[in-house]
Design an enzyme around this catalytic site. Structure first.
Site, PDB file in Angstrom:
ATOM      1  N   HIS A   1       1.656   4.529  -2.857  1.00 23.97           N
ATOM      2  CA  HIS A   1       1.734   5.995  -2.750  1.00 23.97           C
ATOM      3  C   HIS A   1       3.087   6.482  -3.272  1.00 23.97           C
ATOM      4  O   HIS A   1       3.173   7.500  -3.951  1.00 23.97           O
ATOM      5  CB  HIS A   1       1.604   6.431  -1.286  1.00 23.97           C
ATOM      6  CG  HIS A   1       0.226   6.354  -0.728  1.00 23.97           C
ATOM      7  ND1 HIS A   1      -0.856   6.944  -1.335  1.00 23.97           N
ATOM      8  CD2 HIS A   1      -0.252   5.784   0.410  1.00 23.97           C
ATOM      9  CE1 HIS A   1      -1.946   6.730  -0.590  1.00 23.97           C
ATOM     10  NE2 HIS A   1      -1.603   6.026   0.468  1.00 23.97           N
TER      11      HIS A   1
ATOM     12  N   HIS B   1       3.299   6.883  -6.921  1.00 23.93           N
ATOM     13  CA  HIS B   1       2.566   8.074  -7.355  1.00 23.93           C
ATOM     14  C   HIS B   1       3.474   9.311  -7.271  1.00 23.93           C
ATOM     15  O   HIS B   1       3.441  10.190  -8.130  1.00 23.93           O
ATOM     16  CB  HIS B   1       1.346   8.243  -6.439  1.00 23.93           C
ATOM     17  CG  HIS B   1       0.211   9.025  -7.023  1.00 23.93           C
ATOM     18  ND1 HIS B   1      -0.900   9.349  -6.284  1.00 23.93           N
ATOM     19  CD2 HIS B   1      -0.002   9.562  -8.248  1.00 23.93           C
ATOM     20  CE1 HIS B   1      -1.736  10.039  -7.033  1.00 23.93           C
ATOM     21  NE2 HIS B   1      -1.217  10.179  -8.232  1.00 23.93           N
TER      22      HIS B   1
ATOM     23  N   HIS C   1       0.827  -1.208   0.000  1.00 24.98           N
ATOM     24  CA  HIS C   1       0.000   0.000   0.000  1.00 24.98           C
ATOM     25  C   HIS C   1       0.864   1.262   0.000  1.00 24.98           C
ATOM     26  O   HIS C   1       0.729   2.131  -0.858  1.00 24.98           O
ATOM     27  CB  HIS C   1      -0.919  -0.012   1.234  1.00 24.98           C
ATOM     28  CG  HIS C   1      -1.791   1.197   1.360  1.00 24.98           C
ATOM     29  ND1 HIS C   1      -3.120   1.193   1.016  1.00 24.98           N
ATOM     30  CD2 HIS C   1      -1.521   2.458   1.773  1.00 24.98           C
ATOM     31  CE1 HIS C   1      -3.624   2.397   1.214  1.00 24.98           C
ATOM     32  NE2 HIS C   1      -2.677   3.183   1.675  1.00 24.98           N
ATOM     33  N   GLU C   2       1.737   1.353   0.987  1.00 25.90           N
ATOM     34  CA  GLU C   2       2.532   2.581   1.116  1.00 25.90           C
ATOM     35  C   GLU C   2       3.453   2.773  -0.083  1.00 25.90           C
ATOM     36  O   GLU C   2       3.685   3.892  -0.525  1.00 25.90           O
ATOM     37  CB  GLU C   2       3.313   2.585   2.430  1.00 25.90           C
ATOM     38  CG  GLU C   2       2.430   2.587   3.688  1.00 25.90           C
ATOM     39  CD  GLU C   2       1.372   3.680   3.705  1.00 25.90           C
ATOM     40  OE1 GLU C   2       1.562   4.731   3.069  1.00 25.90           O
ATOM     41  OE2 GLU C   2       0.319   3.462   4.348  1.00 25.90           O
TER      42      GLU C   2
HETATM   43 ZN   LIG Z   1      -2.899   5.261   1.885  1.00 22.45          ZN
END
Ligand SMILES: [Zn+2]
Length: 708
Positions: free
Chosen positions: A502, A505, A498-499
């Site tokens: 980011h 991105h 998940h992290e």
């Molecule tokens: Zn998040």
């Protein structure tokens, strides 16, 4: 200010080392402040070997002064306003402040101390006043407005046009159109709210520490592993209670130990310690503060001509209105609660079968759910962990998937200074060998780290400023004893994916203007890259590459893999319900008008859930109002629904991959080009539709959660 992205994961907050006053840096001389000059390290990485606590406040203050002088010069420019002399000039301003607060933000979250907390509390209202001085500057707003009005005739490229729109709306939302009197009122409210936000965040750590469960007798901890009991003994000893056992309280309502504690009384005590951590009528009680924050937010919305805070804040989100956000939540809530009720019935059956003779309560749920899981799927968490050694997951799982999808490679940089020995730094390259940026990863829980997991930027990508991204991921995984491997749960594995989602991105950002770069997107879009990246954790070729036994290197037996897959939809009624309840609480607090007078936080909470058909005794909200850091301390006010909104998108995006050949370099590049590298340069609905070929549907989400 840098954006910090929270993931609602189950993570740890422990005792903050109490540092006596006057012990530190009383006699140290200031010397040269390294934050005042550009770093000579690669990528402008901060030199943590020379940065000290006492450097922050002067650097941030000087940064604000310089920024304000730059802004004044732009506002008072006697030339006609142009895109370059106004908006580009604004994008170039505030460099010192960005740099100093970027480093400060990282340490305040991941490696804090009493001095840093003190600086935070002191600087919060000043930074808020600083933002107001910019966004309520009428001369500046008139220039922005004039550019906005002629934007179509200026011959601007698409990203520049977006920047015009971005600034105009930002000024408008900040209250630039208000009367002088209303502006003063806004500034006052902003300052008060900023102070309360920071106080709330700092109280969260203190409240969790003060509520840690202490037991005298080891027998009360039956069910915990020897390692967990030893850790509890160590915690108690560190807190001066030798011979006792201490179980820390984590962010969320449910606590990990509740899964294994056999003693029902201990479970109840631990649960209640968590549930009432911020409601002890002591200095850590947050309820009065929350009532005031809710009031402030309603007043700010009203000043700006909106009915409530959510309506005001959702204008520039993908959802656009509170009705759309609540609409999604209330469409999903009945499906989630129906499933949760069925799960509760299964658990009650098991309790009865074991002669329990009591009604299932919230503190029993995880303990029995774990047994139901074992019964149904024969899956035991402790069987799985040896296949998930943390750094192996990072390098052969998270990094590997990114290499397969996006062609990027990683090189560890031991020469870049870090703020703690547990931090590792990697330089990231494109397939053609060109450098992308730096990535810091700080995975172990520490007493001086905020709970949860998040990503942030120290340096934002920007072509205008010639900056490449410097990005960090912070998690809170238990640190093993020296020489022992860090074995993590499958949940923790997905948190790492998940992290890093980011991070992709931020890393793949390809913008001219820093304000539109990378993760500076709508909140209900920002979780798309992160949640999307979670899907690769179980993808067969990725999984096979990292899920190997830490001792033998053997791959996880296929039978166990199948069990993980099958159990993926297990307990989703509970998990989704507790999430939706928290999202509903957030929306209910932020759709209050100034005419609504709430006096009792707890009564409001119960009523809000009941009103939305989301109240279940055995399924309490993931975060209770009094410790809901996302909305009272973090930047997720009226935005917690965003995780769910983005979940619709991430499942639908992954469905596109499944329909188009799965994990291929070509598909990865398409996602990188059309979503990850785009920042905030386009309407998000359009951006998604262009990638997907159609508007998103909720079916892939329901399928993934096992609710279809
Ligand atoms: Zn998040």
């Amino acid at each position: 200010m840098k954006q910090v992205l929270y993931f609602p994961a189950v993570l740890l907050v422990l005792l903050t080392a109490a540092c006596g006053p006057n012990q530190q840096s009383k006699n140290s001389t200031m010397g040269e402040n390294p934050l005042l000059s550009a770093s000579s390290l690669p990528y402008g990485a901060p030199d943590f070997t020379v940065i000290k606590n006492e450097h922050f406040q002067p650097a941030i203050e000087q940064g604000m002064n310089e920024h304000l002088a730059e802004i004044e010069a732009i506002a008072n420019n006697t030339e006609e306003p142009t895109f370059d002399n106004t908006l580009v000039a604004m994008e170039k301003s505030g460099r010192l402040l960005d740099h100093a607060s970027g480093v400060f933000g990282l340490l305040a979250g991941a490696n804090t101390n009493p001095e840093i907390q003190q600086i935070e509390e002191e600087m919060a209202p000043k930074l808020s006043a600083h933002r107001d001085a910019i966004y309520m500057n009428d001369k500046l707003f008139q220039r922005v407005k004039s550019i906005y009005e002629q934007r179509e005739s200026l011959g601007l490229d698409a990203e520049s046009l977006k920047l015009v729109d971005y600034y105009f709306k930002k000024f408008e939302q900040a209250g630039a159109n208000l009367s002088a009197e209303a502006k003063e009122q806004m500034k006052k409210l902003n300052g008060e709210e900023a102070t309360l936000n920071t106080k709330f965040t700092n109280i969260m750590m203190a409240a969790a520490n003060a509520s840690a469960l202490v037991v005298d007798d080891k027998a009360e901890l039956e069910g915990l592993s020897d390692g967990e009991i030893a850790a509890a003994a160590q915690k108690a000893e560190a807190a001066g209670m030798t011979g006792k056992y201490m179980i820390p309280i984590l962010n969320t309502t449910q606590q990990p130990a509740l899964q294994s504690l056999k003693n029902r009384e201990t479970r109840e005590k631990l649960f209640k310690a968590s549930w009432s951590r911020a409601e002890q009528s002591d200095e850590n009680d947050t309820r009065a503060m929350i009532l005031r924050m809710a009031e402030i937010r309603a007043e700010k919305a009203e000043l700006n001509g909106f009915q409530n805070y959510a309506e005001w804040k959702l204008q520039n989100q993908m959802a656009k209105t509170p009705e759309a956000a609540i609409g999604l939540l209330s469409k999903l809530a009945p499906q989630a609660t129906t499933k949760a009720k069925a799960e509760a019935a299964d658990i009650q059956k098991l309790i009865d079968k074991q002669g329990g003779n009591f009604k299932l309560a919230a503190w029993d749920w995880n303990f029995y759910a774990e047994q139901v899981r074992k019964e149904k799927f024969d899956l035991d968490g402790s069987q799985i962990k040896p296949y998930f050694e943390m750094y192996n997951v990072l390098e052969n799982g998270v990094f590997y998937a990114a290499t397969q999808l996006y062609g990027i490679t990683f090189k560890e940089r031991n020469d870049i200074p870090v703020y703690n020995e547990d931090v590792r730094v990697f330089e990231i390259f494109n397939e053609d060998g060109s450098a992308i940026g730096l990535f810091y990863v700080d995975l172990f829980k520490r007493d001086n780290k905020s709970g949860g997991a998040w990503m942030g930027n120290i340096v934002e990508q920007s072509r205008l400023l010639g900056d490449k991204p410097v990005i960090y991921n912070v998690c809170n995984f238990a640190k093993p004893a020296p020489g022992e491997p860090a074995l993590i749960s499958y949940d923790d594995v997905t948190t790492m994916f998940h992290e890093f989602g980011h991070a992709t991105h931020g890393l793949f950002a390809d913008q001219t203007y820093p304000s539109l770069s990378g993760t500076n997107v709508a909140r209900d879009f920002v979780e798309l890259p992160s949640q999307f990246n979670e899907h690769w954790a179980l993808y067969p070729t990725v999984f096979a590459n990292y899920a190997k036994h830490y001792k033998t290197g053997e791959p996880m037996p296929q039978e166990l893999v199948e069990k993980i897959k099958k159990s993926a939809t297990f307990n989703q009624g509970y998990a989704f319900s507790e999430f939706l309840e928290a999202a509903i609480l957030d929306m209910e607090w932020h759709t209050l008008t100034t005419a609504d007078k709430v006096e009792d936080v707890n009564a409001f909470e119960v009523e809000a859930l009941k009103k939305n058909g989301a109240y279940l005794d055995e399924v309490p909200p993931r975060y209770r109002t009094s410790y809901f850091k996302h909305v009272w301390g973090g930047g997720y006010a009226a935005g917690y629904y965003a995780y769910c909104w983005a979940e619709v998108l991430d499942n639908d995006a992954f469905a596109w991959f499944e329909e188009n050949g799965g994990l291929t370099r070509e598909n990865g590049q398409r996602f990188r080009d059309m979503i990850l590298s785009r920042g905030n340069t386009e309407d998000f609905t359009k951006m998604f539709r262009d990638f997907r070929g159609q508007d998103p549907t909720i079916e892939p989400l329901l399928k993934k959660r096992g609710l279809l």
